[in-house]
Structure formats: structure tokens, C-alpha cells
Design a protein around this motif. Structure first.
Motif, mmCIF file in Angstrom:
data_model
loop_
_atom_site.group_PDB
_atom_site.id
_atom_site.type_symbol
_atom_site.label_atom_id
_atom_site.label_comp_id
_atom_site.label_asym_id
_atom_site.label_seq_id
_atom_site.Cartn_x
_atom_site.Cartn_y
_atom_site.Cartn_z
ATOM 1 N N HIS A 85 -86.830 59.446 -49.943
ATOM 2 C CA HIS A 85 -85.992 59.564 -51.131
ATOM 3 C C HIS A 85 -84.507 59.473 -50.771
ATOM 4 N N GLN A 86 -84.116 60.070 -49.666
ATOM 5 C CA GLN A 86 -82.723 60.044 -49.233
ATOM 6 C C GLN A 86 -82.267 58.604 -48.965
ATOM 7 N N MET A 87 -83.124 57.828 -48.320
ATOM 8 C CA MET A 87 -82.819 56.427 -48.026
ATOM 9 C C MET A 87 -82.651 55.636 -49.327
ATOM 10 N N GLU A 88 -83.517 55.880 -50.297
ATOM 11 C CA GLU A 88 -83.423 55.170 -51.575
ATOM 12 C C GLU A 88 -82.133 55.525 -52.308
ATOM 13 N N GLU A 89 -81.708 56.778 -52.254
ATOM 14 C CA GLU A 89 -80.451 57.191 -52.882
ATOM 15 C C GLU A 89 -79.253 56.521 -52.226
ATOM 16 N N ILE A 90 -79.263 56.442 -50.911
ATOM 17 C CA ILE A 90 -78.174 55.785 -50.180
ATOM 18 C C ILE A 90 -78.108 54.309 -50.557
ATOM 19 N N LYS A 91 -79.232 53.641 -50.564
ATOM 20 C CA LYS A 91 -79.263 52.219 -50.908
ATOM 21 C C LYS A 91 -78.778 52.000 -52.341
ATOM 22 N N ALA A 92 -79.196 52.852 -53.264
ATOM 23 C CA ALA A 92 -78.755 52.743 -54.662
ATOM 24 C C ALA A 92 -77.242 52.948 -54.769
ATOM 25 N N GLY A 93 -76.710 53.870 -53.989
ATOM 26 C CA GLY A 93 -75.262 54.110 -53.992
ATOM 27 C C GLY A 93 -74.480 52.923 -53.459
ATOM 28 N N ILE A 94 -74.994 52.297 -52.410
ATOM 29 C CA ILE A 94 -74.353 51.099 -51.860
ATOM 30 C C ILE A 94 -74.378 49.980 -52.898
ATOM 31 N N LYS A 95 -75.523 49.783 -53.523
ATOM 32 C CA LYS A 95 -75.665 48.741 -54.554
ATOM 33 C C LYS A 95 -74.686 48.980 -55.693
ATOM 34 N N GLU A 96 -74.656 50.179 -56.210
ATOM 35 C CA GLU A 96 -73.777 50.513 -57.324
ATOM 36 C C GLU A 96 -72.309 50.308 -56.945
ATOM 37 N N GLY A 97 -71.943 50.778 -55.764
ATOM 38 C CA GLY A 97 -70.551 50.664 -55.329
ATOM 39 C C GLY A 97 -70.101 49.228 -55.147
#
Length: 100
Positions: free
Chosen positions: A17-29
Motif C-alpha cells: 500500500h505504501q508503494m502505491e501511495e508513493i506512485k500515486a503521489g508522483i503521478k499526481e505531482g
């Protein structure tokens, strides 16, 4: 036109879950930079690689020119995203820039 493609691998300490949150944050940013930086034509981040992949996410961006790509690299909006959402979490970066 210039393509700027980056493949990243996240640090080993992240999983699930932590990895998915990081990836989503990179995408959004990064995708949030569209329309904010002169010369940036398109920007997409793929965060769902197939299991056969050996990286965790990919940036696929298009710029009007090589000069626009150089300006993007030092643009404060991009630097902020890179310093807060990308660099702290990535272990490996592979980049390819080319003309189209």
C-alpha cells in the motif's frame, strides 16, 4: 518536438500500500505540471507496470524543443515536485531524451 522518458525503481524499503501511495503521489505531482510550464506539451506517468517489467513507474513527456526540456529541468514547479515526491522515494532512474 522532444520526448523525455524516465523509468524509476522505488527504494526497497517500500512495498504494498505504501508503494502505491508513493506512485500515486508522483503521478499526481508530475501530471499536475501540465499547463503550468511553457514548452511542456504533454506529460503522463504510468504507475501500473506489468509483472514482466523491471521498474516501478514511467514518465512519458513531450516538449516543444530541447531548450524547453532544459528549462523544465530547472523550473521551480518541477524542482519542487522532484524534490518532494520523486527523489526521496526512488533508488534508480533511467532517462532517455530523443527528438520526434
Amino acid at each position: 518536438m522532444v520526448k523525455h522518458v524516465i523509468l524509476w525503481t522505488l527504494k526497497d524499503e517500500y512495498c504494498g500500500h505504501q508503494m502505491e501511495e508513493i506512485k500515486a503521489g508522483i503521478k499526481e505531482g508530475l501530471e499536475g505540471l501540465k499547463g503550468q510550464i511553457d514548452g511542456l506539451v504533454d506529460i503522463k506517468v504510468n504507475i501500473a507496470p506489468l509483472r514482466s517489467s523491471n521498474c516501478d513507474l514511467m514518465l512519458d513527456s513531450t516538449f516543444e524543443s530541447e531548450e524547453a526540456l532544459k528549462a523544465y529541468a530547472s523550473n521551480p514547479l518541477h524542482v519542487h515536485v522532484a524534490d518532494t515526491k520523486v527523489r526521496p522515494f526512488t533508488a534508480k532512474r533511467t532517462c532517455m531524451d530523443y527528438t520526434i
